[in-house]
Design a protein around this motif. Structure first.
Motif, PDB file in Angstrom:
ATOM      1  N   GLY A  52       0.792  -1.141   0.011  1.00  0.00           N
ATOM      2  CA  GLY A  52      -0.086   0.029   0.148  1.00  0.00           C
ATOM      3  C   GLY A  52       0.761   1.252   0.086  1.00  0.00           C
ATOM      4  O   GLY A  52       0.610   2.191  -0.729  1.00  0.00           O
ATOM      5  N   PHE A  53       2.086   1.351   0.793  1.00  0.00           N
ATOM      6  CA  PHE A  53       2.741   2.359   0.926  1.00  0.00           C
ATOM      7  C   PHE A  53       3.601   2.579  -0.330  1.00  0.00           C
ATOM      8  O   PHE A  53       3.758   3.761  -0.879  1.00  0.00           O
ATOM      9  CB  PHE A  53       3.667   2.448   2.216  1.00  0.00           C
ATOM     10  CG  PHE A  53       3.142   2.795   3.389  1.00  0.00           C
ATOM     11  CD1 PHE A  53       2.458   3.982   3.459  1.00  0.00           C
ATOM     12  CD2 PHE A  53       3.314   2.093   4.549  1.00  0.00           C
ATOM     13  CE1 PHE A  53       1.756   4.338   4.629  1.00  0.00           C
ATOM     14  CE2 PHE A  53       2.815   2.457   5.724  1.00  0.00           C
ATOM     15  CZ  PHE A  53       1.970   3.343   5.785  1.00  0.00           C
ATOM     16  N   THR A  54       3.996   1.367  -1.018  1.00  0.00           N
ATOM     17  CA  THR A  54       4.631   1.541  -2.176  1.00  0.00           C
ATOM     18  C   THR A  54       3.730   2.018  -3.376  1.00  0.00           C
ATOM     19  O   THR A  54       4.331   2.982  -4.037  1.00  0.00           O
ATOM     20  CB  THR A  54       5.124   0.096  -2.574  1.00  0.00           C
ATOM     21  OG1 THR A  54       5.992  -0.365  -1.713  1.00  0.00           O
ATOM     22  CG2 THR A  54       5.938  -0.250  -3.851  1.00  0.00           C
ATOM     23  N   VAL A  55       2.784   1.540  -3.558  1.00  0.00           N
ATOM     24  CA  VAL A  55       1.741   2.240  -4.656  1.00  0.00           C
ATOM     25  C   VAL A  55       1.504   3.815  -4.421  1.00  0.00           C
ATOM     26  O   VAL A  55       1.391   4.488  -5.237  1.00  0.00           O
ATOM     27  CB  VAL A  55       0.484   1.519  -4.503  1.00  0.00           C
ATOM     28  CG1 VAL A  55      -0.425   2.236  -5.573  1.00  0.00           C
ATOM     29  CG2 VAL A  55       0.575   0.113  -5.039  1.00  0.00           C
ATOM     30  N   SER A  56       1.221   4.056  -2.876  1.00  0.00           N
ATOM     31  CA  SER A  56       1.174   5.414  -2.829  1.00  0.00           C
ATOM     32  C   SER A  56       2.313   6.368  -2.956  1.00  0.00           C
ATOM     33  O   SER A  56       2.430   7.455  -3.660  1.00  0.00           O
ATOM     34  CB  SER A  56       0.666   5.662  -1.265  1.00  0.00           C
ATOM     35  OG  SER A  56      -0.474   4.933  -0.928  1.00  0.00           O
ATOM     36  N   GLY A  57       3.428   5.643  -2.779  1.00  0.00           N
ATOM     37  CA  GLY A  57       4.604   6.351  -2.891  1.00  0.00           C
ATOM     38  C   GLY A  57       4.926   6.379  -4.538  1.00  0.00           C
ATOM     39  O   GLY A  57       5.344   7.604  -4.948  1.00  0.00           O
ATOM     40  N   ILE A  58       4.545   5.442  -5.247  1.00  0.00           N
ATOM     41  CA  ILE A  58       4.733   5.799  -6.715  1.00  0.00           C
ATOM     42  C   ILE A  58       3.700   6.983  -7.198  1.00  0.00           C
ATOM     43  O   ILE A  58       4.053   7.595  -7.978  1.00  0.00           O
ATOM     44  CB  ILE A  58       4.213   4.276  -7.464  1.00  0.00           C
ATOM     45  CG1 ILE A  58       5.246   3.411  -7.085  1.00  0.00           C
ATOM     46  CG2 ILE A  58       4.089   4.561  -9.043  1.00  0.00           C
ATOM     47  CD1 ILE A  58       4.826   1.899  -7.554  1.00  0.00           C
ATOM     48  N   ILE A  59       2.401   6.903  -6.659  1.00  0.00           N
ATOM     49  CA  ILE A  59       1.676   8.067  -7.343  1.00  0.00           C
ATOM     50  C   ILE A  59       2.056   9.312  -6.802  1.00  0.00           C
ATOM     51  O   ILE A  59       2.178  10.261  -7.797  1.00  0.00           O
ATOM     52  CB  ILE A  59       0.347   7.790  -6.347  1.00  0.00           C
ATOM     53  CG1 ILE A  59      -0.305   6.419  -7.127  1.00  0.00           C
ATOM     54  CG2 ILE A  59      -0.769   8.861  -6.807  1.00  0.00           C
ATOM     55  CD1 ILE A  59      -1.797   5.854  -6.289  1.00  0.00           C
TER      56      ILE A  59
END
Length: 318
Positions: A52-59
């Motif tokens: 979840g944090f990885t996807v948020s970081g990508i965004i």
């Protein structure tokens, strides 16, 4: 001793000659969470949190560096991340639950990819086109994964697509018709999930059906409230008939399976609807506010009292 509950052990300890040591051993074996269960929970929780944090970081990475990144880097990075996340799910030794969590992250990245593509080339498409494409392109993953969180995201995307379509294209329809279709759509999904869990013996998490039932009740309540305030009798009748049927079936089902959640959500929706109806009939004055306050206080007290009695009765039956 399969499916033994804490209440069963309490009854055994009260009416049998089991010693405290034996009761403690039974609780340790059948009730208390052991080390392996905690390790499994923490592994899945941290994995979900990390993805979840990885996807948020990508965004946020694309949002912050948008002006400095060339077009090829924007699309290439996003496509590479989708491919990499999808490729990880094919690893043979990976845990099935972790595989499903990674696939859920890849499904979210598909939406990021469409958003990046639309921003770069300014396709001029409506917002519902974006969510529709996102929904279509992850459909196969959703079916294959059989993962409740991914199914929930998929249902949210379907609802979002429909709402945006009615706002941007089919804006001739009133809000009551929109809530009616949302109620029927999510109601069919909820009933399908319940029937599958009953007859196909599939494991559907209770939180998933609870979230769906809360959404169904919310759509029904909002649609009827709008119909009452706007005095749209014909449109209100179209929604009210299936709501009455679904609510009646929901109460019968909740009593059959001994589910307190449905018996709390449905009466709450009914109380809200009756409250709005009282205001519509009597008008907004001091007397109506006093009457509605007393009605809410009495009805909520009655619902809670009945729920407590039912819960106590069901525990005694065990």
């Amino acid at each position: 001793m399969k499916n033994i509950q804490r209440e069963d052990i309490q009854i055994l300890s009260r009416y049998s000659d089991l010693t405290e040591k034996e009761v403690a051993e039974i609780l340790e074996k059948h009730i208390y969470t052991d080390k392996s269960s905690w390790q499994k929970f923490l592994q899945l929780f941290l994995m979900t949190l990390g993805i979840g944090f990885t996807v948020s970081g990508i965004i946020f990475f694309f949002a912050y560096n948008w002006a400095d990144l060339p077009k090829f880097a924007k699309i290439g990075l996003t496509e590479g991340l989708v491919i990499a996340a999808t490729a990880l799910t094919f690893l043979p030794k990976i845990n099935p639950n972790i595989r499903k969590i990674i696939l859920t992250g890849a499904a979210v990245l598909v939406g990021v990819l469409f958003a990046v593509f639309g921003q770069i080339y300014q396709t001029g498409a409506n917002a519902y086109d974006f969510f529709l494409a996102w929904t279509i392109f992850i459909t196969l993953w959703v079916i294959i994964s059989d993962f409740a969180p991914l199914w929930l995201i998929y249902i949210i995307l379907i609802n979002t697509t429909f709402v945006l379509y009615t706002q941007q294209v089919g804006n001739d329809q009133g809000p009551i018709y929109v809530f009616t279709i949302l109620f029927l759509l999510n109601g069919m999904i909820l009933v399908s999930g319940i029937l599958i869990s009953m007859y196909k013996k599939a494991v559907i998490p209770s939180w998933f059906t609870n979230v769906l039932s809360l959404a169904v009740a919310s759509f029904a309540t909002c649609g009827i409230v709008i119909g009452i305030f706007d005095n749209q009798t014909s449109a209100l009748a179209i929604l009210a008939v299936p709501v009455v049927v679904v609510y009646a079936l929901g109460i019968l089902y909740a009593l059959k399976v001994k589910n307190i959640f449905y018996l709390a959500v449905i009466p709450l929706s009914i109380v809200i609807i009756i409250t709005v109806l009282i205001f519509r009939i009597t008008g907004e004055n001091v007397a109506s506010f006093l009457f509605v306050s007393l009605f809410i206080l009495g009805s909520i007290t009655l619902v809670i009292k009945n729920l407590l009695n039912l819960q106590k009765k069901w525990k005694n039956e065990k």
